[in-house]
Design a protein around this motif. Structure first.
Motif, PDB file in Angstrom:
ATOM      1  N   PHE A  37       0.765  -1.124  -0.009  1.00 42.33           N
ATOM      2  CA  PHE A  37      -0.151   0.031  -0.026  1.00 42.33           C
ATOM      3  C   PHE A  37       1.027   1.182  -0.035  1.00 42.33           C
ATOM      4  O   PHE A  37       2.172   1.010   0.424  1.00 42.33           O
ATOM      5  N   ARG A  38       0.397   2.340  -0.378  1.00 37.23           N
ATOM      6  CA  ARG A  38       1.068   3.541  -0.457  1.00 37.23           C
ATOM      7  C   ARG A  38       0.133   4.725   0.132  1.00 37.23           C
ATOM      8  O   ARG A  38      -1.013   4.661   0.033  1.00 37.23           O
ATOM      9  N   GLN A  39       0.996   5.651   0.654  1.00 30.78           N
ATOM     10  CA  GLN A  39       0.055   6.944   1.388  1.00 30.78           C
ATOM     11  C   GLN A  39       0.922   8.135   0.719  1.00 30.78           C
ATOM     12  O   GLN A  39       1.898   8.261   1.438  1.00 30.78           O
ATOM     13  N   LYS A  43      -3.445  12.271   1.183  1.00 26.33           N
ATOM     14  CA  LYS A  43      -4.303  11.494   0.478  1.00 26.33           C
ATOM     15  C   LYS A  43      -4.460  10.270   1.111  1.00 26.33           C
ATOM     16  O   LYS A  43      -3.962   9.754   2.395  1.00 26.33           O
ATOM     17  N   GLU A  44      -5.470   9.461   0.742  1.00 33.60           N
ATOM     18  CA  GLU A  44      -5.797   7.980   1.565  1.00 33.60           C
ATOM     19  C   GLU A  44      -5.006   7.323   1.113  1.00 33.60           C
ATOM     20  O   GLU A  44      -4.301   7.160   0.059  1.00 33.60           O
ATOM     21  N   ARG A  45      -4.785   6.172   1.998  1.00 38.65           N
ATOM     22  CA  ARG A  45      -3.960   5.098   1.685  1.00 38.65           C
ATOM     23  C   ARG A  45      -4.528   4.304   0.461  1.00 38.65           C
ATOM     24  O   ARG A  45      -5.575   3.946   0.385  1.00 38.65           O
ATOM     25  N   GLU A  46      -3.629   3.735  -0.292  1.00 36.12           N
ATOM     26  CA  GLU A  46      -4.435   3.203  -1.560  1.00 36.12           C
ATOM     27  C   GLU A  46      -3.462   1.801  -1.808  1.00 36.12           C
ATOM     28  O   GLU A  46      -2.367   1.651  -1.485  1.00 36.12           O
ATOM     29  N   ALA A  92       5.374   8.712  -2.122  1.00 38.07           N
ATOM     30  CA  ALA A  92       4.530   8.310  -0.874  1.00 38.07           C
ATOM     31  C   ALA A  92       5.365   7.390  -0.015  1.00 38.07           C
ATOM     32  O   ALA A  92       6.509   7.098  -0.120  1.00 38.07           O
ATOM     33  N   TYR A  94       5.680   3.788   1.348  1.00 32.84           N
ATOM     34  CA  TYR A  94       4.929   2.596   1.044  1.00 32.84           C
ATOM     35  C   TYR A  94       5.059   1.446   2.170  1.00 32.84           C
ATOM     36  O   TYR A  94       6.025   1.470   2.599  1.00 32.84           O
ATOM     37  N   TRP A 116       1.465  -5.181   9.908  1.00 35.65           N
ATOM     38  CA  TRP A 116       1.625  -4.103   8.919  1.00 35.65           C
ATOM     39  C   TRP A 116       3.022  -3.756   9.351  1.00 35.65           C
ATOM     40  O   TRP A 116       3.665  -3.794  10.420  1.00 35.65           O
ATOM     41  N   GLY A 119       6.721   1.184   7.123  1.00 30.53           N
ATOM     42  CA  GLY A 119       6.643   2.071   5.975  1.00 30.53           C
ATOM     43  C   GLY A 119       8.101   2.553   5.626  1.00 30.53           C
ATOM     44  O   GLY A 119       9.052   2.525   6.370  1.00 30.53           O
ATOM     45  N   GLN A 121       9.966   5.395   2.686  1.00 28.83           N
ATOM     46  CA  GLN A 121       9.848   6.679   2.000  1.00 28.83           C
ATOM     47  C   GLN A 121      10.335   6.441   0.589  1.00 28.83           C
ATOM     48  O   GLN A 121      11.314   5.991   0.518  1.00 28.83           O
TER      49      GLN A 121
END
Length: 126
Positions: A37-39, A43-46, A92, A94, A116, A119, A121
């Motif tokens: 996923f990325r954010q 923006k929302e996480r996608e 984003a 990730y 999870w 993340g 960058q």
């Protein structure tokens, strides 16, 4: 303690490549599908890409299809995301996440994931 750790992020120019790694510790990925996923800021996480627990099924968001490749090495307890032809809009944080295939749920629902990472960058300059 079960955890996922991402690595491989960084700063790259548009058109360049990065390879993200998601390493599991404290548990085995054999029964887990993995999602990336990325954010981006504001923006929302996608969802970017998913790979089934056995590696035979993959999914890519339209925005990355043909540029990103997801793969897994269960022997190394690792999942990779190869990102080519990077664009500034790929910038984003990730995240990788593990989805327990033995449970009900959906790859597309972030809250259905069991673990999870923290993340990594990714910044793509124009």
């Amino acid at each position: 303690e079960a955890q996922l750790v991402e690595s491989g992020g960084g700063l790259v120019q548009a058109g360049g490549s990065l390879r993200l790694s998601c390493a599991a510790s404290g548990f085995t990925l054999d029964d887990y599908a993995i999602g990336w996923f990325r954010q981006a800021p504001g923006k929302e996480r996608e969802g970017v890409s998913y790979i089934s627990y056995y590696g035979g099924s993959t999914y890519y968001a339209d925005s990355v299809k043909g540029r990103f490749t997801i793969s897994r090495d269960n022997a190394k307890n690792t999942v990779l995301l190869q990102m080519n032809s990077l664009k500034p809009e790929d910038t984003a944080v990730y995240f990788c996440a593990a989805f327990d295939s033995r449970r009900s749920g959906s790859y597309y629902v972030p809250t259905d994931y069991s673990y999870w990472g923290q993340g990594t960058q990714v910044t793509v300059s124009s």
